[in-house]
Write an enzyme that holds these catalytic residues in place. Structure first.
Site, PDB file in Angstrom:
ATOM      1  N   LYS A 142       0.845  -1.190   0.000  1.00  0.00           N
ATOM      2  CA  LYS A 142       0.000   0.000   0.000  1.00  0.00           C
ATOM      3  C   LYS A 142       0.878   1.238   0.000  1.00  0.00           C
ATOM      4  O   LYS A 142       2.008   1.135   0.503  1.00  0.00           O
ATOM      5  CB  LYS A 142      -0.962   0.024   1.182  1.00  0.00           C
ATOM      6  CG  LYS A 142      -0.395  -0.310   2.561  1.00  0.00           C
ATOM      7  CD  LYS A 142       0.785   0.410   3.133  1.00  0.00           C
ATOM      8  CE  LYS A 142       0.698   1.891   3.373  1.00  0.00           C
ATOM      9  NZ  LYS A 142       1.984   2.435   3.975  1.00  0.00           N
ATOM     10  N   TYR A 227      -4.445   4.244   6.163  1.00  0.00           N
ATOM     11  CA  TYR A 227      -5.001   3.349   7.197  1.00  0.00           C
ATOM     12  C   TYR A 227      -6.254   3.957   7.819  1.00  0.00           C
ATOM     13  O   TYR A 227      -7.195   3.235   8.180  1.00  0.00           O
ATOM     14  CB  TYR A 227      -3.971   3.082   8.294  1.00  0.00           C
ATOM     15  CG  TYR A 227      -2.856   2.157   7.862  1.00  0.00           C
ATOM     16  CD1 TYR A 227      -3.074   0.787   7.768  1.00  0.00           C
ATOM     17  CD2 TYR A 227      -1.604   2.651   7.542  1.00  0.00           C
ATOM     18  CE1 TYR A 227      -2.065  -0.069   7.370  1.00  0.00           C
ATOM     19  CE2 TYR A 227      -0.579   1.802   7.145  1.00  0.00           C
ATOM     20  CZ  TYR A 227      -0.825   0.439   7.064  1.00  0.00           C
ATOM     21  OH  TYR A 227       0.179  -0.399   6.666  1.00  0.00           O
TER      22      TYR A 227
HETATM   23  P1  NAD Z   1      12.327   1.510   2.209  1.00  0.00           P
HETATM   24  O1  NAD Z   1      12.793   2.838   1.738  1.00  0.00           O
HETATM   25  O2  NAD Z   1      12.865   1.001   3.495  1.00  0.00           O
HETATM   26  O3  NAD Z   1      12.664   0.403   1.097  1.00  0.00           O
HETATM   27  C1  NAD Z   1      12.493   0.658  -0.284  1.00  0.00           C
HETATM   28  C2  NAD Z   1      13.314  -0.325  -1.088  1.00  0.00           C
HETATM   29  O4  NAD Z   1      13.198   0.044  -2.455  1.00  0.00           O
HETATM   30  C3  NAD Z   1      14.808  -0.288  -0.722  1.00  0.00           C
HETATM   31  O5  NAD Z   1      15.300  -1.599  -0.717  1.00  0.00           O
HETATM   32  C4  NAD Z   1      15.433   0.496  -1.870  1.00  0.00           C
HETATM   33  O6  NAD Z   1      16.762   0.096  -2.143  1.00  0.00           O
HETATM   34  C5  NAD Z   1      14.511   0.081  -3.022  1.00  0.00           C
HETATM   35  N1  NAD Z   1      14.545   1.042  -4.136  1.00  0.00           N
HETATM   36  C6  NAD Z   1      14.660   0.703  -5.431  1.00  0.00           C
HETATM   37  N2  NAD Z   1      14.698   1.781  -6.200  1.00  0.00           N
HETATM   38  C7  NAD Z   1      14.606   2.851  -5.390  1.00  0.00           C
HETATM   39  C8  NAD Z   1      14.610   4.246  -5.606  1.00  0.00           C
HETATM   40  N3  NAD Z   1      14.692   4.761  -6.831  1.00  0.00           N
HETATM   41  N4  NAD Z   1      14.520   5.049  -4.535  1.00  0.00           N
HETATM   42  C9  NAD Z   1      14.404   4.550  -3.284  1.00  0.00           C
HETATM   43  N5  NAD Z   1      14.406   3.217  -3.007  1.00  0.00           N
HETATM   44  C10 NAD Z   1      14.503   2.378  -4.059  1.00  0.00           C
HETATM   45  O7  NAD Z   1      10.747   1.533   2.200  1.00  0.00           O
HETATM   46  P2  NAD Z   1       9.755   0.558   2.968  1.00  0.00           P
HETATM   47  O8  NAD Z   1       9.428   1.151   4.280  1.00  0.00           O
HETATM   48  O9  NAD Z   1      10.225  -0.830   2.943  1.00  0.00           O
HETATM   49  O10 NAD Z   1       8.442   0.731   2.055  1.00  0.00           O
HETATM   50  C11 NAD Z   1       8.298   0.068   0.821  1.00  0.00           C
HETATM   51  C12 NAD Z   1       6.815  -0.041   0.483  1.00  0.00           C
HETATM   52  O11 NAD Z   1       6.177  -0.795   1.494  1.00  0.00           O
HETATM   53  C13 NAD Z   1       6.064   1.277   0.412  1.00  0.00           C
HETATM   54  O12 NAD Z   1       5.100   1.234  -0.588  1.00  0.00           O
HETATM   55  C14 NAD Z   1       5.407   1.385   1.774  1.00  0.00           C
HETATM   56  O13 NAD Z   1       4.226   2.160   1.777  1.00  0.00           O
HETATM   57  C15 NAD Z   1       5.114  -0.065   2.076  1.00  0.00           C
HETATM   58  N6  NAD Z   1       5.065  -0.354   3.511  1.00  0.00           N
HETATM   59  C16 NAD Z   1       4.010  -1.025   3.994  1.00  0.00           C
HETATM   60  C17 NAD Z   1       3.917  -1.326   5.328  1.00  0.00           C
HETATM   61  C18 NAD Z   1       2.749  -2.092   5.869  1.00  0.00           C
HETATM   62  O14 NAD Z   1       2.586  -2.165   7.078  1.00  0.00           O
HETATM   63  N7  NAD Z   1       1.927  -2.695   5.015  1.00  0.00           N
HETATM   64  C19 NAD Z   1       4.930  -0.927   6.184  1.00  0.00           C
HETATM   65  C20 NAD Z   1       6.031  -0.263   5.669  1.00  0.00           C
HETATM   66  C21 NAD Z   1       6.081   0.017   4.313  1.00  0.00           C
END
Ligand code: NAD
Length: 375
Positions: A142, A227
């Protein structure tokens, strides 16, 4: 929003006579039929995580060590050092490791049944479409995408490839949340009159993608405000008919130069119920409260990784505490293994409904007008 209890109990078993439902026969990437779990007891679907950031590393991969219907089978990453670390830690064979360029070769990998897209929001569309084209079922985090057009393209690609698309709506598989859905939708305390649904936290690193509109689609609303939108919808079991919204002044205009910092909005529902919500990147709140004709119920905390906590006007809500991510992936994969159609409230169609509402909230805040959501 469709009634949860009805939906979650409804099972669309595959048989020859069910063709009108257009449910695909579950097949692997090479088009070979996958046996249902009753035919192959103990079979686990192989999941490949795309993007090994915070959520994959700290929540999904550990949860996949506890799941019964799926397992961590592959990874997709742009960082070779992460690939090495994950292969070692989770015993992932080199052949199940991809980067963003060679990802499409996953079509030939029979170990991978499901691709789970865990990238910044603006990248969801591309990787969901490519995963579907590679013949994989998809789970997408999401918010589903940053525009309704992107969501529609993702839905269309999965439909065209005869694959199913689930959104990372983990709370739909979480018992406290399912209980407040039941209390609200079944009017256990009478009709819901108003809902307070808010989700906010204090964001750190000012350089992260979440603060860039081109990658996140917006600020706190896109990230955690969704949420609160979900909460108001699943407690009432209704779709809002209008929205008003207000931006708060920015306390840190530099950090939040590209996206909103704090946002308030109000939905009106067909029954006359109303909801009021706050989202923010500046301070914390995590609460879902419903006042009904004959009582009230609430979850606080309501949206985080748990344990969630709830009470009603009659006493505490007692439910089992589960690992949200394991419950979510197991729930989705259970249906995929059995050849069931996923319940509508966890699919791309639900993701699209939310993204339309995210945009309507922004429009309401930008124009200062009440936005009509009917039609
Ligand atoms: P994060 O920034 O920690 O991770 C993002 C990942 O994408 C990293 O591994 C990064 O290297 C990669 N990536 C690839 N290309 C990129 C670019 N151009 N710029 C930045 N990063 C790049 O983010 P996250 O917290 O893991 O979130 C990822 C997704 O998951 C989002 O859509 C977020 O909304 C969702 N999320 C959902 C929940 C949930 O509870 N359902 C919780 C956290 C995150």
């Amino acid at each position: 929003m469709t009634n949860l209890t009805t939906q979650s109990r409804r099972r669309f078993l595959m048989n020859a006579g069910a063709s009108a439902l257009a449910i695909p026969t579950l097949t692997d990437a090479l088009g070979r039929p996958i046996q249902s779990d009753s035919a192959q007891p103990g079979r686990k679907l192989g999941i490949a995580l795309v993007g090994l950031g915070y959520y994959s590393k700290n929540l999904l991969a550990p949860a996949l060590q506890q799941t019964t219907n799926c397992r961590l089978a592959g990874i997709v990453t742009g960082t070779p050092a992460k690939a090495e670390e994950w292969m070692k830690k989770y015993d992932i064979p080199k052949g199940n490791v991809y980067d963003y360029k060679n990802f499409d070769r996953i079509i030939d990998n029979k170990d991978i049944d499901v691709v789970y897209v865990v990238l910044p929001n603006s990248m969801h569309r591309e990787f969901v479409v490519r995963a579907a084209q590679a013949g994989k079922h998809v789970i997408c985090e999401k918010p589903m995408a940053i525009t309704p057009a992107d969501c529609q393209a993702m839905i269309d690609a999965c439909k065209k490839a005869d694959r199913q698309l689930a959104i990372g709506y983990r709370l739909h598989y979480e018992p406290f949340t399912q209980e407040v859905m039941r209390l609200g939708q079944q009017k256990v305390f009478g009709p819901v009159r108003f809902v307070e649904a808010s989700d906010a936290f204090k964001i750190g690193d000012p350089t992260q993608w979440r603060l860039k509109k081109s990658m996140a689609g917006g600020g706190a609303l896109m990230d955690v405000g969704i949420y609160a939108i979900q909460g108001a919808r699943y407690v009432t079991g209704e779709e809002p008919i209008s929205v008003t919204a207000q931006f708060s002044p920015k306390t840190d205009p530099q950090k939040f130069k590209d996206v909103e910092e704090t946002l308030f909005w109000q939905f009106q529902f067909p029954s006359g119920a109303v909801s009021n919500s706050t989202t923010s990147y500046t301070a914390g709140v995590e609460r879902l409260y419903a006042s009904c004709q004959d009582g009230w119920f609430e979850l606080s905390p309501a949206f985080g990784y748990g344990p969630l906590k709830g009470r009603t006007s009659k006493g505490p809500i007692e439910m089992p505490v589960v690992n949200h991510q394991a419950a979510h992936m197991d729930g989705v994969c259970k249906d995929l293994l059995a050849g069931n159609k996923l319940p509508n409230h966890v699919t791309g169609e639900e993701g699209l409904r939310d993204v339309k509402l995210l945009q309507a909230i922004y429009r309401a805040a930008e124009t200062g007008r009440k936005i009509d959501l009917k039609g």
